[in-house]
Motif scaffolding. Structure first.
Motif, short mmCIF file in Angstrom:
data_model
loop_
_atom_site.label_atom_id
_atom_site.label_comp_id
_atom_site.label_asym_id
_atom_site.label_seq_id
_atom_site.Cartn_x
_atom_site.Cartn_y
_atom_site.Cartn_z
N LYS A 157 -43.18 -1.53 -8.30
CA LYS A 157 -44.50 -1.07 -7.87
C LYS A 157 -44.82 0.20 -8.65
O LYS A 157 -43.93 1.01 -8.93
CB LYS A 157 -44.53 -0.78 -6.37
CG LYS A 157 -45.92 -0.37 -5.87
CD LYS A 157 -45.88 0.02 -4.40
CE LYS A 157 -47.28 0.44 -3.95
NZ LYS A 157 -47.29 0.93 -2.55
N ALA A 158 -46.07 0.38 -9.00
CA ALA A 158 -46.47 1.58 -9.75
C ALA A 158 -46.49 2.78 -8.82
O ALA A 158 -47.54 3.33 -8.49
CB ALA A 158 -47.83 1.36 -10.41
N ASP A 159 -45.30 3.17 -8.39
CA ASP A 159 -45.15 4.24 -7.40
C ASP A 159 -43.82 4.93 -7.67
O ASP A 159 -42.75 4.31 -7.52
CB ASP A 159 -45.19 3.66 -5.99
CG ASP A 159 -45.19 4.71 -4.90
OD1 ASP A 159 -44.70 5.84 -5.16
OD2 ASP A 159 -45.66 4.42 -3.79
N SER A 160 -43.84 6.18 -8.05
CA SER A 160 -42.62 6.89 -8.43
C SER A 160 -41.65 7.04 -7.26
O SER A 160 -40.46 7.28 -7.48
CB SER A 160 -42.97 8.28 -8.99
OG SER A 160 -43.67 9.05 -8.03
N ARG A 161 -42.13 6.90 -6.03
CA ARG A 161 -41.23 7.02 -4.88
C ARG A 161 -40.17 5.93 -4.88
O ARG A 161 -39.10 6.10 -4.28
CB ARG A 161 -42.04 6.98 -3.58
CG ARG A 161 -42.90 8.21 -3.37
CD ARG A 161 -43.83 8.07 -2.18
NE ARG A 161 -44.87 7.05 -2.42
CZ ARG A 161 -45.94 6.89 -1.65
NH1 ARG A 161 -46.13 7.69 -0.60
NH2 ARG A 161 -46.83 5.96 -1.93
N THR A 162 -40.44 4.82 -5.52
CA THR A 162 -39.49 3.71 -5.53
C THR A 162 -38.35 3.91 -6.53
O THR A 162 -37.47 3.06 -6.63
CB THR A 162 -40.20 2.38 -5.83
OG1 THR A 162 -40.79 2.45 -7.14
CG2 THR A 162 -41.29 2.10 -4.80
#
Length: 316
Positions: A246-251
């Motif tokens: 997912k385009a989400d740095s939290r992952t």
């Protein structure tokens, strides 16, 4: 007869001794980070070598069967159907693990008791040296489908790339949907996802239209907490040896609970991460291995997760 001259014996004074000890302490303190850095460099190299062996094993499988192995096999929707074989088991013969592969009963379910010796086996190639506490067998956070039994699996460090994750729902990116829909859009599919619950089959090399040099194959996944959300190398069901981007740095934080606490939501279940400083390794569909930094453009990484997304994306 004259008396022999007395010899004076010199020795360290207490001050001098303390000074020497202090100097040694300073030298040790200066050398320790270098030693730790050297050890991590060795662990990182071994981790990269593991992924190299894994990627070559996947490609050898593809050469034999004219398609990549399935990420997993599950015939029905979430939590109602047991699973079949998974990619990590399929490639065991190409990792010099033919004897272990021969113990797996592909006519039985992945969760059946007859396959416990394989599920609980330690495979060194599936363990990154930088990962923590990798020697245990554990019960995954999601219990055995249909029966709810507490079945144990050996821990692992690597997950196949199932595709691009939109963060909505918990099953779509591995071929199943919590709503009952088995749609898996062509532009979101990765190299190895769950098959069986929809009309999409395994991936052939010709299906990787975005280019093998720019398509993610397998990456690292590590987490400190909770134990049940770790990678389990032989778990076919759900996302325990598969992740999506997912385009989400939290992952990429390398800890499931931290990702949740930061608001990462469902995508945390299919996250990535490592205990290497600054980033993690990915094996690429051309057989190479790349170290990708934590600061990577997440939109780019999500583009690289698909096999036919028609994105103009190249590895950094």
């Amino acid at each position: 007869m004259s008396k022999p001259a007395l010899r004076l014996r010199t020795a360290f004074t207490l001050v001098e001794l303390l000074g020497v000890i202090a100097i040694i302490g300073i030298l040790v303190a200066l050398l320790l980070p270098a030693v730790q850095s050297a050890r991590e460099a060795a662990r990182r190299m071994q981790c990269s070598n593991n992924l190299k062996q894994i990627s070559l094993a996947v490609l050898k499988y593809e050469s034999s069967f004219k398609s990549l192995p399935p990420g997993g096999v599950t015939e029905g929707r979430c939590c109602q159907t047991k699973s079949g074989i998974t990619w990590t088991i399929s490639i065991l013969p190409y990792l010099e693990q033919q004897a272990l592969f021969d113990q797996y009963d592909s006519e039985a379910a992945n969760e059946d008791a007859v396959n416990a010796p394989v599920r609980e086996a330690r495979v060194a190639t599936y363990l990154c040296p930088s990962d923590q506490e990798t020697e245990q067998v554990e019960v995954p956070a999601v219990l055995d489908p249909t029966g709810g039994q507490e079945i144990k699996y050996h821990r692992g460090s690597y997950r196949a790339c199932a595709g691009r994750n939109n963060g909505q729902g918990s099953w779509w990116d591995v071929g199943l949907s919590a709503s009952g829909s088995f749609d898996l859009p062509a532009d979101t599919r990765g190299a190895m996802y769950i098959i069986g619950g929809h009309d999409h089959g395994t991936v052939a090399m010709a299906d990787i239209r975005d280019g093998t040099t720019n398509t993610l194959l397998v990456g690292e996944h590590a987490t400190k907490s909770p134990v049940g959300r770790r990678t389990f190398w032989a778990r076919s069901f759900a996302a325990f040896n598969k992740s999506s981007v997912k385009a989400d740095s939290r992952t990429l934080v390398g800890d499931f609970q931290t990702c949740i606490d930061l608001g990462g939501g469902q995508a945390c279940k299919r996250g990535w991460g490592s205990f290497h400083p600054g980033g993690l390794h990915f094996a690429i569909a051309d057989g190479s291995v790349r170290f990708i930094g934590d600061t990577v453009d997440m939109n780019l990484l999500a583009d690289l997760a698909t096999i036919a997304g028609n994105e103009i994306a190249q590895l950094p």
